[in-house]
Write an enzyme that holds these catalytic residues in place. Sequence first.
Site, PDB file in Angstrom:
ATOM      1  N   ALA A   6       0.885  -1.104   0.074  1.00 20.82           N
ATOM      2  CA  ALA A   6      -0.058   0.039   0.054  1.00 20.82           C
ATOM      3  C   ALA A   6       0.849   1.239   0.004  1.00 20.82           C
ATOM      4  O   ALA A   6       1.581   1.312   0.930  1.00 20.82           O
ATOM      5  CB  ALA A   6      -1.045  -0.117   1.202  1.00 20.82           C
ATOM      6  N   SER A   8       0.710   5.308   0.179  1.00 21.02           N
ATOM      7  CA  SER A   8      -0.093   6.303   0.450  1.00 21.02           C
ATOM      8  C   SER A   8       0.545   7.632  -0.328  1.00 21.02           C
ATOM      9  O   SER A   8      -0.257   8.439  -0.502  1.00 21.02           O
ATOM     10  CB  SER A   8      -0.071   6.564   1.826  1.00 21.02           C
ATOM     11  OG  SER A   8       1.418   6.964   2.348  1.00 21.02           O
ATOM     12  N   GLY A   9       1.775   7.550  -0.616  1.00 19.05           N
ATOM     13  CA  GLY A   9       2.495   8.784  -1.213  1.00 19.05           C
ATOM     14  C   GLY A   9       3.391   9.417  -0.389  1.00 19.05           C
ATOM     15  O   GLY A   9       3.815  10.350  -0.487  1.00 19.05           O
ATOM     16  N   MET A  32      -4.495   3.749  -2.717  1.00 17.57           N
ATOM     17  CA  MET A  32      -5.959   3.491  -2.372  1.00 17.57           C
ATOM     18  C   MET A  32      -6.349   4.962  -2.604  1.00 17.57           C
ATOM     19  O   MET A  32      -6.070   5.866  -1.628  1.00 17.57           O
ATOM     20  CB  MET A  32      -6.206   2.713  -0.998  1.00 17.57           C
ATOM     21  CG  MET A  32      -5.882   1.426  -1.062  1.00 17.57           C
ATOM     22  SD  MET A  32      -6.057   0.608   0.532  1.00 17.57           S
ATOM     23  CE  MET A  32      -4.598   1.256   1.367  1.00 17.57           C
ATOM     24  N   CYS A 101     -10.492   2.812   9.618  1.00 16.75           N
ATOM     25  CA  CYS A 101     -10.039   2.764   8.310  1.00 16.75           C
ATOM     26  C   CYS A 101      -8.886   1.570   8.199  1.00 16.75           C
ATOM     27  O   CYS A 101      -8.837   0.649   7.221  1.00 16.75           O
ATOM     28  CB  CYS A 101      -9.014   3.956   8.086  1.00 16.75           C
ATOM     29  SG  CYS A 101      -8.318   3.960   6.263  1.00 16.75           S
ATOM     30  N   GLY A 125       3.293   0.665   5.732  1.00 18.92           N
ATOM     31  CA  GLY A 125       4.480   1.662   6.408  1.00 18.92           C
ATOM     32  C   GLY A 125       4.284   1.942   7.933  1.00 18.92           C
ATOM     33  O   GLY A 125       4.601   2.828   8.325  1.00 18.92           O
ATOM     34  N   CYS A 198      -7.807  12.534   8.010  1.00 18.34           N
ATOM     35  CA  CYS A 198      -7.561  12.912   6.712  1.00 18.34           C
ATOM     36  C   CYS A 198      -8.684  13.498   5.734  1.00 18.34           C
ATOM     37  O   CYS A 198      -8.334  14.023   4.758  1.00 18.34           O
ATOM     38  CB  CYS A 198      -6.952  11.537   6.267  1.00 18.34           C
ATOM     39  SG  CYS A 198      -8.436  10.302   5.641  1.00 18.34           S
TER      40      CYS A 198
END
Length: 364
Positions: A6, A8-9, A32, A101, A125, A198
């Site tokens: 995954a 996230s950026g 995602m 989440c 992470g 977020c």
Amino acid sequence: MKVLAALSGGVDSAVAAAKAVEAGHEVVGVHMALSSEPAQCRVGSRGCCSIEDAGDAARAAEIIGIPFYVWDLAEEFERTVIADFVEQYRVGHTPNPCVRCNEFVKFRELAQRAKALGFDAVCTGHYAAIVDGAHGPELHRGADSLKDQSYVLAIMGPEELSRVVLPLGDAPSKAWVRDEAERLGLGVSNKPDSYDICFIPDGDTQGFLRAHLGDDEGEIVSVDGEVLGTHRGYWNFTVGQRKGLRIEQPADDGRPRYVLETRPSSNQVVVGAAELLSVNHIESTDAVWLASDDDASDNAELFVQVRAHGAPVPVASLTHTDGGVGLTVELAEPLRGVAAGQSLVVYRGTRVLGEATISSTARR
């Protein structure tokens, strides 16, 4: 192993994916997309899931040298996280959307899709560790106590422990992770951490709730029922809150007042002295237990934590109720400002034994 990472950026997930590749895994990256209307950029360090984040995730995957995909999970996120967040405030609870989440999106939807596509595990992470124990994999705190995220991962459930890779579990610090990102040339080494909620990137939680729940004037009362002021909706308050009460009449002893309770049925907010916030009895529901019966048979050396970075508090006794669905905890020392809706996570040492949602508290 074939691993779905995954991305996230952010710097943590990028380094984790790179570490998974270095460990010899066959890695595929996925971002995602959780917002149906992502902002072009973050608001400073607030929020995540922006177009900027998706671009950073794609660039990190290219540098690492792994395939990369974007999955649109906005509908699932809206239904399972945002709607739950609003509903929990409506019933007078204080939710933790990061826990939800992880439960519904990262360790249910992501894991299910990964399994269906033939992946052996998912990689994230998070700062936590999976350790091989006598009865199978165990979830433990991360090496960096300041960044430890085992609290929000306890919800994943025992079936996922064997299908999760957490490369940052032994990371000594966030500075070390940033140095690794710099060494690997990932381009996100100096990117600020996201924080707060977020899906509320401007940080205005009251404004967000007002947009969903409206305004509803009610009373602010003392524990004796004396009306001290008014408010615009009980959902704007949480247990332990001091600021924003707007009470002109000072307490008789001159000390500050705190929110002790919200009452949805009467739209009242109850306030009182700080000492009334301390509790030593906690009831909880929807328990997720990560330990075997043998691991959890002894209450000795148990601690509970009720906030993501809160201090662990020793347990005097812990009892499973309602056929294992509930937990009743007696604390060895009082804990202040515990609200219904928060997650209660049980630890023995660094190991996570289980998690449950707080339903009520008491002073006994």
